[in-house]
Every structure is written in structure tokens, then in C-alpha cells.
Scaffold this motif. Structure first.
Motif, PDB file in Angstrom:
ATOM      1  N   PRO A   1      16.599  -8.256  -2.876  1.00 17.80           N
ATOM      2  CA  PRO A   1      15.450  -7.366  -3.038  1.00 17.80           C
ATOM      3  C   PRO A   1      15.144  -6.610  -1.750  1.00 17.80           C
ATOM      4  O   PRO A   1      15.583  -6.990  -0.664  1.00 17.80           O
ATOM      5  CB  PRO A   1      14.313  -8.329  -3.377  1.00 17.80           C
ATOM      6  CG  PRO A   1      14.685  -9.590  -2.647  1.00 17.80           C
ATOM      7  CD  PRO A   1      16.191  -9.670  -2.709  1.00 17.80           C
ATOM      8  N   TYR A   2      14.386  -5.535  -1.922  1.00 15.22           N
ATOM      9  CA  TYR A   2      13.780  -4.889  -0.756  1.00 15.22           C
ATOM     10  C   TYR A   2      12.524  -5.690  -0.415  1.00 15.22           C
ATOM     11  O   TYR A   2      11.687  -5.955  -1.302  1.00 15.22           O
ATOM     12  CB  TYR A   2      13.414  -3.442  -1.062  1.00 15.22           C
ATOM     13  CG  TYR A   2      12.615  -2.790   0.063  1.00 15.22           C
ATOM     14  CD1 TYR A   2      13.259  -2.138   1.104  1.00 15.22           C
ATOM     15  CD2 TYR A   2      11.222  -2.852   0.079  1.00 15.22           C
ATOM     16  CE1 TYR A   2      12.533  -1.563   2.143  1.00 15.22           C
ATOM     17  CE2 TYR A   2      10.492  -2.290   1.108  1.00 15.22           C
ATOM     18  CZ  TYR A   2      11.145  -1.643   2.139  1.00 15.22           C
ATOM     19  OH  TYR A   2      10.429  -1.073   3.167  1.00 15.22           O
ATOM     20  N   VAL A   3      12.369  -6.074   0.853  1.00 15.84           N
ATOM     21  CA  VAL A   3      11.233  -6.903   1.260  1.00 15.84           C
ATOM     22  C   VAL A   3      10.630  -6.335   2.537  1.00 15.84           C
ATOM     23  O   VAL A   3      11.359  -6.015   3.498  1.00 15.84           O
ATOM     24  CB  VAL A   3      11.659  -8.368   1.515  1.00 15.84           C
ATOM     25  CG1 VAL A   3      10.458  -9.191   1.972  1.00 15.84           C
ATOM     26  CG2 VAL A   3      12.266  -8.973   0.258  1.00 15.84           C
ATOM     27  N   GLU A   4       9.323  -6.215   2.538  1.00 15.56           N
ATOM     28  CA  GLU A   4       8.600  -5.911   3.774  1.00 15.56           C
ATOM     29  C   GLU A   4       7.318  -6.731   3.777  1.00 15.56           C
ATOM     30  O   GLU A   4       6.772  -7.089   2.732  1.00 15.56           O
ATOM     31  CB  GLU A   4       8.292  -4.422   3.916  1.00 15.56           C
ATOM     32  CG  GLU A   4       7.274  -3.868   2.950  1.00 15.56           C
ATOM     33  CD  GLU A   4       6.973  -2.396   3.218  1.00 15.56           C
ATOM     34  OE1 GLU A   4       5.795  -2.022   3.095  1.00 15.56           O
ATOM     35  OE2 GLU A   4       7.901  -1.621   3.536  1.00 15.56           O
ATOM     36  N   ALA A   5       6.856  -7.071   4.974  1.00 13.68           N
ATOM     37  CA  ALA A   5       5.642  -7.867   5.125  1.00 13.68           C
ATOM     38  C   ALA A   5       4.901  -7.391   6.356  1.00 13.68           C
ATOM     39  O   ALA A   5       5.468  -6.725   7.234  1.00 13.68           O
ATOM     40  CB  ALA A   5       5.967  -9.362   5.229  1.00 13.68           C
ATOM     41  N   SER A   6       3.641  -7.726   6.412  1.00 16.53           N
ATOM     42  CA  SER A   6       2.842  -7.264   7.550  1.00 16.53           C
ATOM     43  C   SER A   6       1.765  -8.278   7.882  1.00 16.53           C
ATOM     44  O   SER A   6       1.345  -9.080   7.046  1.00 16.53           O
ATOM     45  CB  SER A   6       2.196  -5.907   7.237  1.00 16.53           C
ATOM     46  OG  SER A   6       1.212  -6.045   6.225  1.00 16.53           O
ATOM     47  N   ILE A   7       1.336  -8.227   9.118  1.00 20.37           N
ATOM     48  CA  ILE A   7       0.129  -8.912   9.559  1.00 20.37           C
ATOM     49  C   ILE A   7      -0.764  -7.845  10.158  1.00 20.37           C
ATOM     50  O   ILE A   7      -0.289  -6.905  10.812  1.00 20.37           O
ATOM     51  CB  ILE A   7       0.421 -10.033  10.570  1.00 20.37           C
ATOM     52  CG1 ILE A   7       1.198  -9.489  11.778  1.00 20.37           C
ATOM     53  CG2 ILE A   7       1.181 -11.169   9.924  1.00 20.37           C
ATOM     54  CD1 ILE A   7       1.383 -10.518  12.892  1.00 20.37           C
ATOM     55  N   GLY A   8      -2.043  -7.960   9.918  1.00 20.84           N
ATOM     56  CA  GLY A   8      -2.934  -6.908  10.375  1.00 20.84           C
ATOM     57  C   GLY A   8      -4.282  -7.437  10.798  1.00 20.84           C
ATOM     58  O   GLY A   8      -4.644  -8.588  10.528  1.00 20.84           O
ATOM     59  N   VAL A   9      -5.000  -6.577  11.472  1.00 17.62           N
ATOM     60  CA  VAL A   9      -6.372  -6.854  11.897  1.00 17.62           C
ATOM     61  C   VAL A   9      -7.243  -5.731  11.353  1.00 17.62           C
ATOM     62  O   VAL A   9      -6.976  -4.548  11.597  1.00 17.62           O
ATOM     63  CB  VAL A   9      -6.495  -6.923  13.432  1.00 17.62           C
ATOM     64  CG1 VAL A   9      -7.940  -7.182  13.835  1.00 17.62           C
ATOM     65  CG2 VAL A   9      -5.577  -8.002  13.995  1.00 17.62           C
TER      66      VAL A   9
ATOM     67  N   MET B   1     -11.827   0.391  10.889  1.00 21.49           N
ATOM     68  CA  MET B   1     -10.413   0.620  11.157  1.00 21.49           C
ATOM     69  C   MET B   1      -9.599  -0.637  10.903  1.00 21.49           C
ATOM     70  O   MET B   1     -10.067  -1.754  11.106  1.00 21.49           O
ATOM     71  CB  MET B   1     -10.199   1.072  12.605  1.00 21.49           C
ATOM     72  CG  MET B   1     -10.541   2.529  12.861  1.00 21.49           C
ATOM     73  SD  MET B   1      -9.531   3.682  11.902  1.00 21.49           S
ATOM     74  CE  MET B   1      -7.884   3.264  12.472  1.00 21.49           C
ATOM     75  N   ARG B   2      -8.366  -0.403  10.457  1.00 19.84           N
ATOM     76  CA  ARG B   2      -7.420  -1.490  10.229  1.00 19.84           C
ATOM     77  C   ARG B   2      -6.074  -1.086  10.802  1.00 19.84           C
ATOM     78  O   ARG B   2      -5.636   0.062  10.618  1.00 19.84           O
ATOM     79  CB  ARG B   2      -7.297  -1.772   8.730  1.00 19.84           C
ATOM     80  CG  ARG B   2      -6.100  -2.617   8.320  1.00 19.84           C
ATOM     81  CD  ARG B   2      -6.041  -2.772   6.814  1.00 19.84           C
ATOM     82  NE  ARG B   2      -4.756  -3.277   6.359  1.00 19.84           N
ATOM     83  CZ  ARG B   2      -4.437  -3.449   5.075  1.00 19.84           C
ATOM     84  NH1 ARG B   2      -5.318  -3.169   4.139  1.00 19.84           N
ATOM     85  NH2 ARG B   2      -3.239  -3.908   4.748  1.00 19.84           N
TER      86      ARG B   2
ATOM     87  N   ARG C   1       0.893   0.719  11.490  1.00 21.62           N
ATOM     88  CA  ARG C   1       0.220   1.665  10.610  1.00 21.62           C
ATOM     89  C   ARG C   1      -1.282   1.415  10.644  1.00 21.62           C
ATOM     90  O   ARG C   1      -1.738   0.289  10.862  1.00 21.62           O
ATOM     91  CB  ARG C   1       0.731   1.543   9.168  1.00 21.62           C
ATOM     92  CG  ARG C   1       2.242   1.751   9.036  1.00 21.62           C
ATOM     93  CD  ARG C   1       2.623   3.203   9.287  1.00 21.62           C
ATOM     94  NE  ARG C   1       4.059   3.396   9.165  1.00 21.62           N
ATOM     95  CZ  ARG C   1       4.911   3.379  10.179  1.00 21.62           C
ATOM     96  NH1 ARG C   1       4.454   3.152  11.410  1.00 21.62           N
ATOM     97  NH2 ARG C   1       6.199   3.577   9.981  1.00 21.62           N
ATOM     98  N   ALA C   2      -2.042   2.476  10.378  1.00 24.39           N
ATOM     99  CA  ALA C   2      -3.499   2.407  10.440  1.00 24.39           C
ATOM    100  C   ALA C   2      -4.100   2.735   9.080  1.00 24.39           C
ATOM    101  O   ALA C   2      -3.436   3.262   8.187  1.00 24.39           O
ATOM    102  CB  ALA C   2      -4.033   3.370  11.495  1.00 24.39           C
ATOM    103  N   LYS C   3      -5.371   2.424   8.942  1.00 22.18           N
ATOM    104  CA  LYS C   3      -6.076   2.726   7.702  1.00 22.18           C
ATOM    105  C   LYS C   3      -7.575   2.738   7.966  1.00 22.18           C
ATOM    106  O   LYS C   3      -8.090   1.887   8.686  1.00 22.18           O
ATOM    107  CB  LYS C   3      -5.756   1.667   6.636  1.00 22.18           C
ATOM    108  CG  LYS C   3      -6.376   1.929   5.276  1.00 22.18           C
ATOM    109  CD  LYS C   3      -5.968   0.848   4.286  1.00 22.18           C
ATOM    110  CE  LYS C   3      -6.506   1.119   2.903  1.00 22.18           C
ATOM    111  NZ  LYS C   3      -6.090   0.063   1.931  1.00 22.18           N
ATOM    112  N   PHE C   4      -8.250   3.746   7.421  1.00 19.66           N
ATOM    113  CA  PHE C   4      -9.702   3.736   7.428  1.00 19.66           C
ATOM    114  C   PHE C   4     -10.144   2.853   6.264  1.00 19.66           C
ATOM    115  O   PHE C   4      -9.828   3.134   5.108  1.00 19.66           O
ATOM    116  CB  PHE C   4     -10.282   5.143   7.277  1.00 19.66           C
ATOM    117  CG  PHE C   4     -10.085   5.990   8.496  1.00 19.66           C
ATOM    118  CD1 PHE C   4     -10.972   5.908   9.559  1.00 19.66           C
ATOM    119  CD2 PHE C   4      -9.016   6.862   8.596  1.00 19.66           C
ATOM    120  CE1 PHE C   4     -10.789   6.691  10.694  1.00 19.66           C
ATOM    121  CE2 PHE C   4      -8.829   7.642   9.715  1.00 19.66           C
ATOM    122  CZ  PHE C   4      -9.713   7.558  10.770  1.00 19.66           C
ATOM    123  N   GLN C   5     -10.866   1.796   6.550  1.00 21.25           N
ATOM    124  CA  GLN C   5     -11.208   0.823   5.519  1.00 21.25           C
ATOM    125  C   GLN C   5     -12.619   0.314   5.741  1.00 21.25           C
ATOM    126  O   GLN C   5     -12.885  -0.421   6.684  1.00 21.25           O
ATOM    127  CB  GLN C   5     -10.204  -0.333   5.550  1.00 21.25           C
ATOM    128  CG  GLN C   5     -10.439  -1.410   4.522  1.00 21.25           C
ATOM    129  CD  GLN C   5      -9.270  -2.381   4.465  1.00 21.25           C
ATOM    130  OE1 GLN C   5      -8.140  -2.008   4.181  1.00 21.25           O
ATOM    131  NE2 GLN C   5      -9.544  -3.648   4.758  1.00 21.25           N
TER     132      GLN C   5
END
Length: 855
Positions: free
Chosen positions: A811-819, A826-827, A848-852
Motif C-alpha cells: 500500500p501507499y502509506v504516510e503518517a504524521s505527528i503534529g502539534v 495554528m497546526r 505542513r501547516a493548517k489554520f485550525q
């Protein structure tokens, strides 16, 4: 970043600036003051304030202030704090008692023993009578909660209001209010805060609630609802959904209490002795039952948990008879400066049934951008009352046949003042009546409507000009490798033009490809309500669109923020689509749609339409397809805020299931391909208090037939620098195509569970996020590029390297850890791609960033 995040921010900010309800104080005894150390004058927090020997009590805040309100006739209050001598103060019943500073003197006896007892590091569950009592209450809760009854039904009246808190002369003179200064005629001074409040929103509902134990089901029949309205600007049902989500039914007998979209661990939960510290304070009579009064507080003050007082019956039932909770000042919760809940339970006897039912239910919240004492905030107040109880009296099965938890009467909003005067459980005070009159005046006031137009532009991106809304603002300017700079202008008609028919369209131009694109169409509603503002929809949409599309993306990402991409994004398609769709939504959560599309596709950039021949390869100028589709969707208890262009879904625990079928019609309107595609989607929110919450997405699809790669499933990729929850954030556009696939995507937000336990970090209220996405897929031999001229060759890059693939055995697999919750909005995620690392132009690791914004 999707523009929807900016919309959410603006809508949330505006929502916080629209309202609280002022409740009259007539007939109440009010006591307020401040408790300080007798020697130093320092404010004392968590001091117990109780009326005589009753269970009516409160505690001081971190500044030593307290406020107590009751209809009782007590003449004294008792002030108690560990390490200090108790203080008794005489008060006047039925009046407001301003006690100013109350000084407590240090106790000269047993002080050291008391200090050791309350030290959190010395606190133990073992051999603790408070914990033993709570374990008994928890063990008996199933027999005490109302759900142990075979049947029950009652009438519930809810009154929710909002008001802007701390109205000053400077605020009144602000230029925005100069032409609407009449709104300040309805202000009053809050007895709770001593500050001036401006009521701005009021909502009343009257409902009948029915419950049966087997098969377990509960239905709420909403008979009437009434609220202040701003038609054309705000979605009334969307605001109602926000209200219901902010004020979920509070049941402390459950493991968790959901408020402001998050779960708090209940002090009556099975794990409560491991989350809370409990202390026995004293005993008190509630009715004819002697109860033990306990104080409780979370072991970790930043956790999503309560602090407060509860009273447990000192008899064989160990029933919860009263509870008063609030949140710690250090809690990891945004925008909420204060939250208090007070409930009382009484035994109700309606032969043949007897049950412990709510007799009083009140919630007060304070929302604010900052925690400044002098800043503006929003005070929110909800009071629920109950009557007409019937217990263990069998109910008709027909009451439980409708799908969905809440069934709204179609005429609920049409009930007049005479109905409300006879039906509401309590009369409105003058400020509540004034709120209705004030909003009605604003709706007819031109300067206010111009101000709301500005709010609408910021929130929705549209500016109204007579019967047309021009926008959306975010799409006026963009950029991509094919078009260069992209200029666009568009709009749609609004309710001033017609309340059933909406005309919509736009024109766009690229400075590099020099092509004019555009879209034009209409939507027509077959329901009585407005086509764009009311759920459920019953509408026909017809359109024609000629524009540039990105395979594997939700259309063309043509906003300004989407113009910044990683890597090369030059594999696109010019598409000409003529389509028609009929959509019917039901209030039970079920919806279906039928559609018909005629699509012509033309290659753009490096997305070529080449096929093999004896002499090498040849180019096909276009792909023509004609397709019919059917969509089935089930979303029970779905809540959202709806604008004319989007629905902002409110996160909850209920699943959403979608099944889509598409049939390619060869020979119909020049359609070149005969195929069938099935796609299934499942999503669900999971609350795992105290360990946070999760969002789960499962998807599967299958295409039957031989088709070129533009008609296969191009998996949802993302080459921007912003996190997209349902996309693969390290996958390139058009990198993978499939005719069969399955995927799992789960994101878990721990809500600060680990950060809250790190002394130097917990003050920042950060939250941990982990995500894992896996995609399995494949491609039938007949759809793999080779020697068949009906199967197009996959695109290549400038170096002649292959850039489009199909998934193999892994499979295609990606994972992340974030704050997340950085500065509250902001995330940042650190994302790792684990498979298919030999593809050209890919990123193995990325930030990567995200307004959350979240509570």
C-alpha cells in the motif's frame, strides 16, 4: 489552506460577537463579594460559600470573587476554607447583598494536619472515605439514571441567550454603532459580574421527549422554536445546530459530558477516581434526604475535566442529588473563560413508575478571545425546565418509527406569541422581550444591513449588489504553471432576485494560456423554502463549465493560497462539462441524487493523450464521455452550518455513509466508453475521553470496464504546503490511478493529554495530533498501458520519466505527528512517506501547516 478555514474563523468570530441572554433577578437572594486572607489581603480561591445549612453553595474564583443566587430565604452564609477559621455572615433574603471584602483568619489549631491532608502529592485513593463513597455512587448509577426505566416521557422547555459583556461608554461611542445606538436601550447590569451586558441573541424551544428501554430508543419531537433572526445573512438552522452542539444534553451519569464540541470526563465515570481528587466537606438535607457534600477537582488541572461540588444521597440508593461544576482556570480549552453547570434531581412518582429526574438544569458560559478581565466577552446562559413527567407508562411504537433523534414539526417556527405565552414554562423578562424587538429593528435598519454586508464579504467572500452576490473574493486571483496568473470574477443571484431560482456563473482568464474559461448554470428549488438557505434541499441544478482541472484534486485549486505548491504541478486537463443533477434530502438523514453529465477532456501541460501504434505513438485530441450517476447518502443526526456555497460540518460521533454509482454510456451523445464505477465512503467521529478524539475515514471503489487513465480513480493528492485532512499530503497530483482500491485514514487529537503533564510546556496549551493513512489499490491488465490503442499511455515528465503509476502488492502509506493549538489557531505536522520512495519528484518528509480553530 482552503478558504473554508478562513470562513470558519470569521463565522466563529462573528458568532462570538452576537449575543447573551439577561435573566431577571426578581425574587432572588443574591450574595456577591470577595474573600481575602485576613493578614496579607491576598485573594483566596476555592473557598466554600454556603447558604445556612442547605446544599446551596458556590466557591470563589482565582481572584477571590464569588456570586451566589437562590430563591431560598436563608439569612446567613457560611464561609469555609482549609487552614482558616469559618466565618458566618448575616444577609438579607430577597435582596442583593454586596459584601465587598471578607477577611478570613488563619486557624491556630490542626493547621499542619489539614495542610498535609490536602496536598495533592499526599492524596491517596486507598482508605479514602470520599473515594469509597464515590465508588458506591458509581456502582449504583445504572439503577439511579432515568434510562433504567422501561419508558418515560416529558415536556422540555429550553431558553438560550447571548449577550456582549462589559459594555463601556467607549464601546457605545464606537463608530460602527453611531447609527444603531438604540440597541443600547436594552442593556442592563449583570448581578453576576457587576458589568453592563447587551443581550443580542435569544432562542426558545419547546419539545416532547419520549424514551423506551427495549429496543432502546429516544426521540425528541420539537413542537416549537423561536429565535432572533437575521434572514439573508445567517443560517437559522445552522445556528440552532451550533447551539445544540455547544449545549449537548448534560448527563453526569455518562462516562463523558460533551460540551463545546469536546468531551469532559464525568465525575461519575468509572475512571473518575483516577482522574479526580474527592474530599468530603459536610452533610446537608436535600428535601427529606440527608446527603454527603463532596468537593472534587482534577488531578491535572489542564485536563478536560471539571471541578466543583456534588451531593450524594446517604441512603441505599447512593444517588446523585445535586451537582455544581465549573472548569479550572488552567484547563486546555480555547475561547472559554468560564463554564458553570448546576443540576438538581428529584424523585418523581407517576404510578406505576418512580425515577430520579432532573428538576433544575442551568448552564452558564463565558466566551472570549483573551482572558483579560477588562476585555469584551460573550456570556451565554441556558435554562432548561421539565414538566408533564410520565414514567413506566408504555408508549406507542409509532412514536419511534421516524429516523433521526430529533423530529422537527414543519410549523415549529410559525408559532405565534399567543402560543408561547401559554406554553413557555416561565415568562420572559423585559430584557428578553427587548432582544426580540431590537433584532427586528436592526433587520429594517439600512446602516446595519450595510455592516452585515461587510461581515458577509469576510465570511463568505461575496458582496451583494441588488439581487446579485459578487464573488467569491478568494478566487479573484490565482496562479498555476498552465495559466500563469489566473484572473476570475463571478457571482450568483440571491433571495432578492428569486427565492426559488439561483443563477450562478463566473469568467476566468489565464495570462499564459490566453484562454477564457467559465461556468454558467442555475439551481431551482421544488420545496417551499429558499433554494440556498434551507435544509433539506429539494433542487435541480443544471450547468455548463469550461475550465482547467487537476486530476486527483477537488477541481482546480484556484485560490490565492493554493497557488503556492511544492514540486511541479503541470499535469492538468481542460474539461468541458454539461450536466444536470436532481438532489433530494430528507430530515431523517437520508439523501439521494441522480445526475447526467456530458464531458469532453483535452490535455494540458504534460498530461498527454498518447496511445501506442505500430509506428510508435499517436496523440488523441480529446476524450469524450457521457455518464449517468446515482448517489445515496445516510448521515443520521448530522449538524452543520450552511451558507449558499458550503456546509461547515459540526464534528460529532455519528457515522456518515455514502454510496455512489456511475455508468459510462457509450454511443450516447458521442460517449466513447462503456464502464461502471462503484464508490463507498464511511466517516465517523470518535470521542475517547480523556485521551482526546479521532476522525476515521474508510473508502473503497471499483471501476468495471476498459477506460483511459483520466476516467480511472486519480487518488486525492496534495502539493500545497497546507494540511488537507482527506488528501495524501506527500502524494503528487496524478501520481497514482486505480480501478480498484480501499483506504483507511485516521487522525487522533490527544487534546494535550501528554503535553499537559510537562511543567514547562503545559502553560502553552499545546495539543498532540497523530495521523496514519494507508491506500491499497491496483489496475486490471486491460487498463494498464501497453499495446491496446484504447488505453492511453501514462504521462511522463520533462526528462521522460514516468510520473503516473498504479499500486502494486504494497500500500501507499504516510503518517504524521503534529502539534496544534499554537497561538490557538495554528497546526504544524511533520509528515513521513513510507512507501514508493523511488518515484521522481516526490518528498519523503515534509512539514505542513493548517489554520485550525477548535475549542
Amino acid at each position: 489552506m482552503k478558504f473554508s478555514y478562513l470562513k470558519r474563523i470569521c463565522l466563529s468570530a462573528f458568532f462570538l460577537l452576537t449575543g447573551i441572554l439577561l435573566f431577571g433577578q426578581n425574587g432572588f437572594t443574591i450574595v456577591r463579594g470577595k474573600v481575602v486572607d485576613g493578614a496579607s489581603g491576598a485573594p483566596l480561591s476555592e473557598v466554600s460559600i454556603r447558604l445556612d445549612s442547605t446544599s446551596i453553595a458556590t466557591r470563589t474564583g482565582k481572584e477571590g470573587n464569588f456570586f451566589l443566587r437562590t430563591k431560598g430565604n436563608g439569612t446567613r452564609i457560611l464561609i469555609v476554607s482549609l487552614g482558616y477559621d469559618p466565618l458566618t455572615v448575616v444577609i438579607k433574603p430577597g435582596e442583593t447583598n454586596d459584601l465587598q471584602e471578607l477577611r478570613l483568619l488563619e486557624s491556630q489549631t490542626s493547621l499542619q494536619e489539614v495542610e498535609i491532608r490536602v496536598n495533592p502529592r499526599k492524596y491517596r485513593n486507598k482508605d479514602n472515605p470520599a473515594v469509597d463513597l464515590m465508588r458506591e455512587a458509581i456502582a449504583h448509577k445504572d439503577q439511579n439514571r432515568k434510562e433504567h426505566l422501561g419508558f418515560y416521557n416529558f415536556e422540555r422547555y429550553d431558553k438560550v441567550g447571548f449577550a456582549i459583556n462589559n459594555i463601556t461608554d467607549k464601546f457605545r461611542n464606537y463608530f460602527l454603532f453611531k447609527k444603531v445606538n438604540f440597541i443600547f436601550d436594552n442593556v442592563d447590569t449583570s448581578a453576576a459580574t457587576g458589568k453592563v451586558n447587551l443581550p443580542f441573541f435569544l432562542r426558545e424551544t419547546l419539545a416532547d421527549v419520549y424514551y423506551r428501554k427495549s429496543p432502546k430508543d429516544e426521540k425528541t419531537y420539537l413542537r416549537a422554536e423561536r429565535s432572533t433572526r437575521l434572514p439573508g445573512y445567517l443560517d437559522d438552522e445552522g445556528i440552532a445546530s451550533h447551539m445544540e452542539n455547544l449545549y449537548q444534553e448534560v448527563d453526569f451519569y455518562k462516562e463523558a459530558v460533551n460540551l463545546v464540541t469536546v468531551d469532559f470526563v464525568s465525575p461519575m465515570a468509572q475512571i473518575a477516581p483516577n482522574i479526580y481528587r474527592f474530599y468530603i466537606e459536610d452533610t446537608a438535607m436535600i428535601g427529606d434526604t440527608r446527603c454527603v457534600h463532596l468537593f472534587f477537582a482534577p488531578r491535572q488541572k489542564t485536563d478536560l475535566a471539571f471541578m466543583g461540588d456534588l451531593w450524594i444521597a446517604l441512603d441505599s440508593t447512593y444517588a446523585l442529588r445535586k451537582i455544581h461544576v465549573k472548569i479550572p482556570d488552567q484547563i486546555n480549552l480555547n475561547w472559554v473563560n468560564g463554564l458553570e453547570i448546576e443540576q438538581e434531581y428529584d424523585w418523581v412518582l407517576t404510578p406505576p413508575g418512580r425515577g430520579l429526574m432532573l428538576s433544575h438544569d442551568e448552564i452558564v458560559m463565558e466566551f472570549a478571545i483573551t482572558k483579560s478581565k477588562d476585555g469584551k466577552s460573550i456570556l451565554a446562559h441556558k435554562i432548561s425546565s421539565y414538566n408533564k413527567y410520565k414514567l413506566d407508562q408504555p408508549l406507542s411504537d409509532s412514536l419511534f418509527k421516524p429516523i433521526g433523534k430529533t423530529i422537527r414539526d414543519p410549523r415549529a417556527a410559525e408559532m405565534g406569541e399567543q402560543f408561547w405565552a401559554l406554553s413557555r414554562h416561565d415568562t420572559l423578562d423585559k430584557h428578553e422581550v427587548g432582544t426580540y424587538k431590537m433584532i427586528d429593528s436592526l433587520n429594517h435598519h439600512s446602516p446595519f444591513r450595510r455592516f452585515m454586508n461587510v461581515v458577509k464579504l469576510v465570511a463568505d467572500g461575496y458582496w451583494p449588489v441588488a439581487g446579485v452576490d459578487v464573488g467569491p473574493l478568494s478566487t479573484f486571483l490565482g496562479a498555476n504553471p498552465i495559466e500563469g496568473y489566473r484572473l476570475r470574477v463571478g457571482g450568483r443571484t440571491n433571495l432578492k432576485f428569486n427565492n426559488r431560482l439561483v443563477l450562478e456563473g463566473y469568467v476566468a482568464y489565464g495570462t499564459e494560456d490566453h484562454q477564457i474559461k467559465g461556468m454558467g448554470g442555475f439551481r431551482y428549488s421544488f420545496s417551499k423554502d429558499e433554494v440556498v438557505m434551507k435544509y433539506p434541499l429539494n433542487q435541480l441544478r443544471v450547468w455548463y463549465q469550461n475550465d482547467l482541472q487537476i486530476p486527483g484534486a477537488d477541481g482546480l485549486q484556484n485560490g490565492l493560497f493554493q497557488s503556492f505548491n511544492r514540486g511541479v504541478n503541470n499535469r492538468m486537463l481542460y474539461t468541458q462539462t454539461a450536466g444536470a443533477e436532481y438532489l433530494l434530502e430528507k430530515k431523517n438523514g437520508f439523501s439521494w441524487a441522480v445526475s447526467f453529465r456530458k464531458i469532453a477532456m483535452f490535455p494540458a501541460g504534460l498530461a498527454t493523450f498518447q496511445y501506442p501504434t505500430i509506428d510508435g505513438v499517436a496523440n488523441r485530441p480529446s476524450i469524450q464521455t457521457t455518464a449517468a450517476g446515482l448517489m445515496l447518502r445516510y448521515a443520521p443526526n448530522e449538524k452543520f452550518y450552511q451558507s449558499p456555497d458550503y456546509r461547515n460540518q459540526i464534528f460529532n460521533k455519528y457515522p456518515i455513509l455514502t454510496l455512489t454509482y456511475t455508468a459510462g454510456l457509450r454511443g450516447v451523445l458521442d460517449g466513447q466508453y462503456d464502464y461502471h464505477t462503484l464508490q463507498f465512503k464511511f466517516s465517523k467521529g470518535l470521542f475517547l475521553s480523556p485521551f482526546g478524539w479521532s476522525a476515521l475515514y474508510i473508502e473503497a471503489g471499483r471501476t468495471f470496464g476498459q477506460v483511459p487513465y483520466p476516467l480511472l480513480t486519480a487518488h486525492r493528492a496534495n502539493q500545497t504546503y497546507f494540511v488537507q485532512s482527506e488528501s495524501y499530503n506527500l502524494m503528487n497530483f496524478l501520481e497514482f490511478v486505480s480501478d480498484k482500491y480501499a483506504s483507511v485514514n485516521i487522525t487522533h487529537n490527544f487534546g494535550g493529554f501528554f503535553f499537559n503533564r510537562v511543567p514547562l510546556i503545559r502553560r502553552f496549551n499545546l495539543r498532540e495530533i497523530v495521523t496514519c493513512k494507508a491506500l491499497w489499490g491496483g489496475l486490471d491488465v486491460r487498463n494498464q498501458p501497453g499495446t491496446d490503442p484504447d488505453v492511453l499511455l501514462f504521462p511522463v515528465n520533462d526528462a521522460g520519466e514516468r510520473v503516473t503509476y498504479f499500486l502494486g502488492s504494497k500500500p501507499y502509506v504516510e503518517a504524521s505527528i503534529g502539534v496544534s493549538n499554537i497561538f490557538k489557531f495554528m497546526r504544524f505536522d511533520l509528515i513521513r512517506r513510507f512507501t514508493y520512495l523511488d518515484h521522481p519528484g516526490i518528498s519523503r518528509l515534509g512539514i505542513r501547516a493548517k489554520f485550525q480553530m477548535e475549542f
